[in-house]
Design a protein around this motif. Sequence first.
Motif, mmCIF file in Angstrom:
data_model
loop_
_atom_site.group_PDB
_atom_site.id
_atom_site.type_symbol
_atom_site.label_atom_id
_atom_site.label_comp_id
_atom_site.label_asym_id
_atom_site.label_seq_id
_atom_site.Cartn_x
_atom_site.Cartn_y
_atom_site.Cartn_z
ATOM 1 N N PRO A 94 33.273 35.863 38.640
ATOM 2 C CA PRO A 94 32.959 37.258 38.993
ATOM 3 C C PRO A 94 34.215 38.107 38.914
ATOM 4 C CG PRO A 94 33.038 35.880 40.958
ATOM 5 C CD PRO A 94 33.127 34.948 39.793
ATOM 6 N N PRO A 95 34.047 39.414 38.816
ATOM 7 C CA PRO A 95 35.223 40.281 38.619
ATOM 8 C C PRO A 95 36.098 40.341 39.862
ATOM 9 C CG PRO A 95 33.252 41.607 38.911
ATOM 10 C CD PRO A 95 32.794 40.175 38.821
ATOM 11 N N ARG A 96 37.386 40.486 39.587
ATOM 12 C CA ARG A 96 38.381 40.724 40.630
ATOM 13 C C ARG A 96 39.329 41.806 40.139
ATOM 14 N NH1 ARG A 96 41.682 35.826 41.431
ATOM 15 N NH2 ARG A 96 40.845 35.114 39.453
ATOM 16 N N VAL A 97 39.703 42.695 41.035
ATOM 17 C CA VAL A 97 40.704 43.706 40.710
ATOM 18 C C VAL A 97 42.041 43.213 41.237
ATOM 19 C CG1 VAL A 97 41.451 46.078 41.062
ATOM 20 C CG2 VAL A 97 39.042 45.582 40.708
ATOM 21 N N PRO A 146 32.147 37.115 32.290
ATOM 22 C CA PRO A 146 32.534 37.972 31.175
ATOM 23 C C PRO A 146 33.539 39.046 31.589
ATOM 24 C CG PRO A 146 30.149 37.759 31.320
ATOM 25 C CD PRO A 146 30.704 37.166 32.567
ATOM 26 N N ILE A 147 34.236 39.616 30.571
ATOM 27 C CA ILE A 147 35.252 40.621 30.842
ATOM 28 C C ILE A 147 34.617 41.786 31.592
ATOM 29 C CG2 ILE A 147 36.866 42.244 29.782
ATOM 30 C CD1 ILE A 147 37.150 40.269 27.477
ATOM 31 N N PRO A 148 35.169 42.153 32.744
ATOM 32 C CA PRO A 148 34.556 43.232 33.529
ATOM 33 C C PRO A 148 34.654 44.578 32.814
ATOM 34 C CG PRO A 148 36.122 41.944 34.841
ATOM 35 C CD PRO A 148 36.320 41.553 33.415
ATOM 36 N N LYS A 149 33.663 45.416 33.051
ATOM 37 C CA LYS A 149 33.694 46.798 32.591
ATOM 38 C C LYS A 149 34.224 47.662 33.730
ATOM 39 C CE LYS A 149 30.889 50.615 30.857
ATOM 40 N NZ LYS A 149 29.535 51.097 30.511
ATOM 41 N N GLY A 151 28.829 40.083 39.253
ATOM 42 C CA GLY A 151 29.087 40.811 40.485
ATOM 43 C C GLY A 151 29.832 42.110 40.240
ATOM 44 N N ILE A 152 30.169 42.746 41.349
ATOM 45 C CA ILE A 152 30.866 44.033 41.346
ATOM 46 C C ILE A 152 32.029 43.934 42.322
ATOM 47 C CG2 ILE A 152 30.685 46.507 41.857
ATOM 48 C CD1 ILE A 152 27.755 46.368 41.203
ATOM 49 N N TYR A 153 33.163 44.531 41.935
ATOM 50 C CA TYR A 153 34.344 44.558 42.811
ATOM 51 C C TYR A 153 34.910 45.970 42.796
ATOM 52 C CZ TYR A 153 38.529 42.740 45.137
ATOM 53 O OH TYR A 153 39.527 42.463 46.040
#
Length: 1087
Positions: free
Chosen positions: A338-341, A367-370, A417-419
């Motif tokens: 999942p995405p991480r900032v 996958p690469i986050p947008k 997911g969303i971050y």
Amino acid sequence: MRPRSGTLVVDISGEKAEHYEGVYQCTARNEHGTAVSNNIVIRQSRSPLWSKERNEPIVVQEGVSLVLQCRPPAGLPPPIIFWMDNNFQRLPQSSRVSQALNGDLYFSNVLKEDSRNDYICYARFPHTQTIQQKQPITVRVLNQAPVDERKPTFLIPSGPSSSKMVLRGQVLEMECIAEGLPTPEISWTKVSGDLPAKRTSFLHYQKTLRIVNVSESDSGDYRCTARNRLGSVHHTIRVAVKAAPYWISGPPRNLVLAPRETGLLICRASGTPKPTITWAMNGIPIENSPKDLSRKVEDDTVMFTDVQTGSSAVYQCNVSNEYGYLLSNAFVNVLSEPPRVLTQANKVYQVIRNHRALIDCSSFGSPIPKITWFKESRSSTLDGDPYILHDNGTLEVHVAQARNSGKYTCVARNTLGIYENHVYLEVKEPTRILKQPEYKVVQRGRSVEFECKVKHDPSLIPTMTWLKDNGELPDDERFIVDSDSLTIADVIENDEGVYTCIMNTSLDHDSASAELTVVEATPTPAVAYDRPDAPTDLELTDQRERSVQLTWTPGDEHNSPIQKFLIQYEDSLHHRGHWHNLTEVPGTKTTARLKLSPFIHYTFRVLALNAVGLSHPSFPSRMYKTNAAAPDENPTGVEGYGTEHDNLVITWKPLSGLQSNGPGLQYKVMWRQKEVDKEWTSVTVANVSKFVVSGTPTFVPYELKVQAVNEHGTGPEPAIAHGHSGEDLPVAAPDNVQVLVLNSSLAEVHWDPLPAKAIRGHLKGYKVYYWRERSLHKHNPHHVEKQILTFSGNHSHGMLPGLHPFSLYSFNIRVYNGKGEGPPSPSQQFETPEGVPGIPSSLIITNPNLDSLTLEWAPPHDRNGRLTGYTLKYQPVNNSNELGPVKEVALPANETSVTLLNLKYSTRYKFYLNAKTVRGAGPAISQEAVTIMDEAVASRQVDIATQGWFIGLMCAIALLILILLIICFIQRNKGGKYPVKEKEDAHTDPEFQPMKDDDCTFGEYSDNEDHKPLKGSRTPSNGTVKRDDSDDSLVDYGEGGDGQFNEDGSFIGQYSGKSASRETAEGHESSEAPSPINAMNSLNSFV
């Protein structure tokens, strides 16, 4: 192998080095794959000895050619050759005598002075740092008969042509050495083109052509020509450029794929001849590797389709031809993440106004986050002017303004997911020097001050620094630096120089400089420094159509050299009375060639500038008129736009009178519909800046031209500008509108972008209108205004944040252009799932008893779902605000009150109540209450204050204190001395001082009782005051806290009696009469 590294260390101290010659390769592996290194070739350096030989003397006739051979032994690496004599001096070389690339020494023709017996060839082997020499060669030149002159012939290379091969990127060296009499001169040309000037050099007196960093364009025929006065000879060298493999777009890059994703591994290289490409996986040729249906190899590309977890590996790409090879490792990592900032949360970015701001959002995920950005209320995404969204997630504000300050939210999203990450941007005001230091002339011994007043952002901490001649100020107390000035006291000659003030903040800086000149202080007036006098004698010579020569005589410099002259002109035809700067020339010149424009009536004047300032202008020159001509330029800033749906407004920036070049300035306006019309439509208009074309189709592209015209002709061919006719409202709504509810407060809408034909204007973006119809647990509608989210640019989806949980929403989408909005799409509805409830509306405590309380509450205003119950927690709170153990009670959803039993009487309790839905518990409302006090306990607490015996005791104590005070006053009025006073009178030490009453130190003492109060009590000889537990004072019993009596200023409260133990320790004081204080203590003990 060196521990914890991949370094291989070979100790060859005890063995021969040639045993370790060979090709080595390193392999690194772990559970994710295997990587391999390039081949490493190890060879031993060699510097063999020169073979024994005896050189016979060489006898030649003067004028003939000669070659002295070196022939050094082959070494590894090859040796460096040079010729020297017995004194280790290099032999002189020239266009007649030179060393070839193979080391031989060539004579185009020999002279008598070439006779010598010490022509020695040396070979230096660079790796072993050894030098070997050939046996000396003796040359004898005879002059028996004159040799006839002859035209050139080549010694090397032989024949009319030869060929040479060189690799791309290497150095190409070609040589031509000719013999002849007189000595020939060598020149080079490229038959099929020009020599690359920046990469070409000529060595050995033009005999060697050297080209560095060879490329394929350097292949072809090169011709060297040898020439003397008797003729010339040519030789052609055909150069073929080959290439070892080289990357076209870099080596393959590591690839991170999510399961079921598709990716490409590209190994793109070139070479001459064309290289072959082979693939390996984890060091094993790919054809021998385990089969993988998701992998397909096609020449220089490996394609991955629908990859699966567990197929991570390291792939090797080998590109080779006969001249070399390339090897690269690329890690293909199949990862589900999942995405991480990665950017620090709540980071504050600071930037100066009008500078560029870059706000980072570094992320990771597979996958690469947008990445999307929002500001403050999230009304729309930030990807249009003035924002630029970079591929790496960084948000750029090209020219930051104060309105760009605020909170920014970066949202990274992929299928897992969303971050979110929040950062802040602060736009600060720039630092500017408002008052700069000025040039100063000061006499030696005087003071001088430079001012430097600065304006800066109040939130930034400024630092003022002063420099002298770009270095630090001298370490001298005469230099005084204040917040906005520098003062130099008692100036000396060494203080002369340039002083610079620099104001630095953490974000920017500004600086300004001024010069200080120190002059000698004499009784006579100091040297006067002033502005120069105005130049005189202006004269125009060498008059041409577009230029004229201006000369003048400088005025007096007034002890400050003239730095430059400023030449100005007046155009009496177009701008009479206005002077314009034309050019500047150095102060050492008194003439200038002035470039002129047509159709101008010029008058010139000159001003001089020195360190003090500008002179007055000179008297004007005579008028010089230039003839009119056709315009040299066309209007700039040509634009086309529409103000109505059926027109085209063409605007431009008109030429000035100086640019018109002649009378009758007009403009030829031309337009045609792009890709439709072939012929231009044109109209000539007066000297205006706008023309309106009517009856155009709605929003179609046009090509535009505007050409300047005057009575003497037309300007140059104008450049083509582009514009559009007027816009109209869009005629269609977005299709295929869909909504995806992500959670209870966030939904994502999708639509198909409209074609340009339906937009009928510049696409500005899309607007989503959405509103809450009602809550799903109520059927009465909400009267809420519609909310609008604007998505600038050509978007096809957007997020609807801040939704109410468990609600019914409606929405539609509209496209908008520069004219306005189009029709809405058909309204659609969606429901948000349940969320956690809001805080209960109220919590009231009623019916407090000894051991029970009743709590009443109202359900939350925002239920956000179907309530499943309430949770009540409560705990006691003591007088120190410390919380006791928590008790928890679960309550059904349909109840709004509860009575708690078995509570402690007279105890404060804190209560917490929150509501629950299936999504969890909401925030809690809190309240405090106290159970009532037991009546029996309350009565016991107040009885003591109403008892008669307690009132009588208090009265007796007050009467006793009053009697004691009267006794003290009587003793005082009799004039008798207290024992402490007698002791002080008997003290003969002049340095003795009594103790202060406030801090137990010794203060000034006087025995004049009528003017000063007593300051201390009996004091031991060691200067300390000792008290036992039995000591007491009136302060402990009187109503005042300081023990003072105001009738005569005496201070009684600090005199304390001595216990029996102190009388024993201080035997010389035991004979003193008891003090009033001791009497009071005795009486108090009796009571």
